[in-house]
Write an enzyme that holds these catalytic residues in place. Structure first.
Site, PDB file in Angstrom:
ATOM      1  N   GLY A  20      22.905 -18.468  -7.497  1.00 34.46           N
ATOM      2  CA  GLY A  20      22.098 -19.371  -6.672  1.00 34.46           C
ATOM      3  C   GLY A  20      21.534 -18.755  -5.401  1.00 34.46           C
ATOM      4  CB  VAL A  21      21.767 -15.458  -3.726  1.00 37.50           C
ATOM      5  CG1 VAL A  21      23.227 -15.697  -3.406  1.00 37.50           C
ATOM      6  CG2 VAL A  21      21.602 -14.454  -4.849  1.00 37.50           C
ATOM      7  CE  LYS A  23      21.419 -13.808 -10.133  1.00 42.41           C
ATOM      8  NZ  LYS A  23      22.119 -14.847  -9.404  1.00 42.41           N
ATOM      9  CB  THR A  24      15.313 -16.953 -10.913  1.00 48.80           C
ATOM     10  OG1 THR A  24      16.545 -16.872 -11.610  1.00 48.80           O
ATOM     11  CG2 THR A  24      14.191 -17.258 -11.888  1.00 48.80           C
ATOM     12  CE  LYS A  45      19.707 -15.532 -16.012  1.00 48.43           C
ATOM     13  NZ  LYS A  45      20.272 -15.476 -14.660  1.00 48.43           N
ATOM     14  CG  ASP A  60      17.235 -18.406 -14.092  1.00 47.05           C
ATOM     15  OD1 ASP A  60      16.960 -19.492 -13.554  1.00 47.05           O
ATOM     16  OD2 ASP A  60      18.224 -17.716 -13.774  1.00 47.05           O
ATOM     17  CD  GLU A 121      17.742 -14.148 -12.645  1.00 49.95           C
ATOM     18  OE1 GLU A 121      16.640 -14.597 -13.012  1.00 49.95           O
ATOM     19  OE2 GLU A 121      18.656 -14.861 -12.185  1.00 49.95           O
ATOM     20  N   GLY A 122      20.029 -10.168 -13.718  1.00 52.83           N
ATOM     21  CA  GLY A 122      21.415 -10.266 -14.181  1.00 52.83           C
ATOM     22  C   GLY A 122      21.823 -11.727 -14.286  1.00 52.83           C
ATOM     23  N   GLY A 124      24.572 -14.411 -12.068  1.00 55.83           N
ATOM     24  CA  GLY A 124      25.541 -14.481 -10.971  1.00 55.83           C
ATOM     25  C   GLY A 124      25.482 -13.192 -10.161  1.00 55.83           C
TER      26      GLY A 124
HETATM   27  N1  LIG Z   1      13.313 -18.580  -0.375  1.00 46.42           N
HETATM   28  C1  LIG Z   1      13.550 -19.752  -0.944  1.00 46.42           C
HETATM   29  N2  LIG Z   1      12.961 -20.893  -0.475  1.00 46.42           N
HETATM   30  C2  LIG Z   1      13.186 -22.078  -1.039  1.00 46.42           C
HETATM   31  N3  LIG Z   1      14.001 -22.273  -2.094  1.00 46.42           N
HETATM   32  C3  LIG Z   1      14.616 -21.192  -2.609  1.00 46.42           C
HETATM   33  C4  LIG Z   1      14.425 -19.889  -2.073  1.00 46.42           C
HETATM   34  N4  LIG Z   1      15.167 -19.027  -2.804  1.00 46.42           N
HETATM   35  C5  LIG Z   1      15.783 -19.736  -3.752  1.00 46.42           C
HETATM   36  N5  LIG Z   1      15.469 -21.046  -3.640  1.00 46.42           N
HETATM   37  C6  LIG Z   1      15.914 -22.141  -4.494  1.00 46.42           C
HETATM   38  O1  LIG Z   1      17.317 -22.015  -4.637  1.00 46.42           O
HETATM   39  C7  LIG Z   1      17.704 -22.301  -5.976  1.00 46.42           C
HETATM   40  C8  LIG Z   1      18.405 -21.076  -6.575  1.00 46.42           C
HETATM   41  O2  LIG Z   1      17.464 -20.006  -6.646  1.00 46.42           O
HETATM   42  P1  LIG Z   1      17.418 -19.071  -7.931  1.00 46.42           P
HETATM   43  O3  LIG Z   1      17.418 -19.901  -9.167  1.00 46.42           O
HETATM   44  O4  LIG Z   1      16.322 -18.103  -7.759  1.00 46.42           O
HETATM   45  O5  LIG Z   1      18.853 -18.375  -7.772  1.00 46.42           O
HETATM   46  P2  LIG Z   1      19.568 -17.360  -8.772  1.00 46.42           P
HETATM   47  O6  LIG Z   1      20.285 -16.383  -7.923  1.00 46.42           O
HETATM   48  O7  LIG Z   1      18.582 -16.847  -9.740  1.00 46.42           O
HETATM   49  O8  LIG Z   1      20.625 -18.306  -9.525  1.00 46.42           O
HETATM   50  P3  LIG Z   1      21.392 -18.024 -10.928  1.00 46.42           P
HETATM   51  O9  LIG Z   1      22.633 -17.279 -10.556  1.00 46.42           O
HETATM   52  O10 LIG Z   1      21.663 -19.413 -11.404  1.00 46.42           O
HETATM   53  O11 LIG Z   1      20.476 -17.261 -11.830  1.00 46.42           O
HETATM   54  C9  LIG Z   1      16.425 -22.679  -6.725  1.00 46.42           C
HETATM   55  O12 LIG Z   1      16.287 -24.089  -6.692  1.00 46.42           O
HETATM   56  C10 LIG Z   1      15.322 -22.030  -5.901  1.00 46.42           C
HETATM   57  O13 LIG Z   1      14.069 -22.695  -5.989  1.00 46.42           O
HETATM   58 MG   LIG Z   2      18.519 -17.045 -11.798  1.00 50.78          MG
END
Ligand SMILES: Nc1ncnc2c1ncn2[C@@H]1O[C@H](COP(=O)(O)OP(=O)(O)OP(=O)(O)O)[C@@H](O)[C@H]1O
Ligand SMILES: [Mg+2]
Length: 238
Positions: A20-21, A23-24, A45, A60, A121-122, A124
């Site tokens: 949720g940081v 990455k996507t 992915k 993703d 994309e990995g 987590g």
């Molecule tokens: N810079 C940003 N501004 C606004 N929202 C963001 C931002 N970065 C991420 N988010 C939001 O936070 C949530 C998590 O982002 P994202 O899906 O890219 O995380 P992730 O690291 O890919 O998660 P996962 O481990 O599930 O693959 C999403 O709803 C995304 O839209």
């Molecule tokens: Mg992701």
């Protein structure tokens, strides 16, 4: 070809300090930006869990495909789509899915002739199990891709980011850089200082800090791509 200070590569494995940081969003924004520079981007992915309908791409995979304007099949973008929102190895075990690891590696490697740059994309963070005891770190090593590490701002991120960078280096993985993603408008002291404090403690380059942005996921990708296009490391691409 990416000629960042630390590495020269034709692809990146995007990992993070946690789930949720962003990455996507970061991968999709890079894909969107580079595609518009005329670079043929391949996205993957390979393991996505929490996919409600595993006959199709998960969220993703869909966002990455859209950002890269990619025509690859569902199975090539995300060979393993798992229902439960768990570490992929655990979800696969519970769902009785056998992971054909060499197939995943070959599927991604085989796209080299059809694209200039791959963004993978990995899932987590770096030590998340994907298949049995194989971790995201093993995927990066076997694909021969350096890492781009995405971290959140805020308290705890100095530790999480340095742990991730140190673990990568202990495993002999190259790290192209790291990004702090999602800086809110009224940032706390911890959020404002995270990037500088991390930069003091590692030689691995910070690519930049991305703000929190509003809108749909497509709008967020476009907004973040606009920020990234001014980063020196991106200007040095291709
Ligand atoms: N810079 C940003 N501004 C606004 N929202 C963001 C931002 N970065 C991420 N988010 C939001 O936070 C949530 C998590 O982002 P994202 O899906 O890219 O995380 P992730 O690291 O890919 O998660 P996962 O481990 O599930 O693959 C999403 O709803 C995304 O839209
Ligand atoms: Mg992701």
């Amino acid at each position: 070809m990416l000629a960042a200070e630390a590495v020269s590569t034709d692809g990146l494995l995007v990992t993070g300090t946690d789930t949720g940081v962003g990455k996507t969003l970061v991968s999709a924004s890079l894909a969107y930006l580079l595609t518009r520079k005329g670079v043929r981007i391949g996205v993957a992915k390979p393991f996505e869990s929490g996919v409600a309908d595993p006959t199709d791409l998960g969220e993703d995979g869909r966002l990455l495909r859209w950002a890269a304007g990619c025509r690859d099949t569902v199975d090539r973008i995300t060979p393993y789509r798992l229902r439960e929102p768990l570490a992929p190895a655990l979800a696969a075990r519970r769902e009785g899915v056998h992971i054909d690891w060499p197939y995943v590696i070959e599927t991604i490697r085989n796209r080299h002739d059809r694209c200039d740059f791959q963004l993978v994309e990995g899932a987590g963070g770096l030590l998340v199990p994907l298949a049995g005891s194989r971790l995201v770190a093993d995927l990066a090593r076997e694909l021969g891709l350096p890492l781009l590490v995405v971290a959140r701002p805020g308290l705890g991120t100095i530790n999480h980011t340095l742990l991730t960078l140190e673990s990568a280096s202990a495993r002999g993985l190259k790290v192209a850089g790291w990004i702090i993603n999602g800086l809110p408008p009224a940032a706390t002291v911890a959020e404002q200082h995270a990037a500088l404090e991390i930069a003091r403690l590692t030689d691995i380059p910070c690519w930049g800090v991305l703000p929190q942005v509003d809108g749909t996921s497509h709008e967020k990708v476009i907004s973040l791509a606009q920020v990234m296009q001014d980063w020196p490391v991106i200007k040095g691409l291709f």
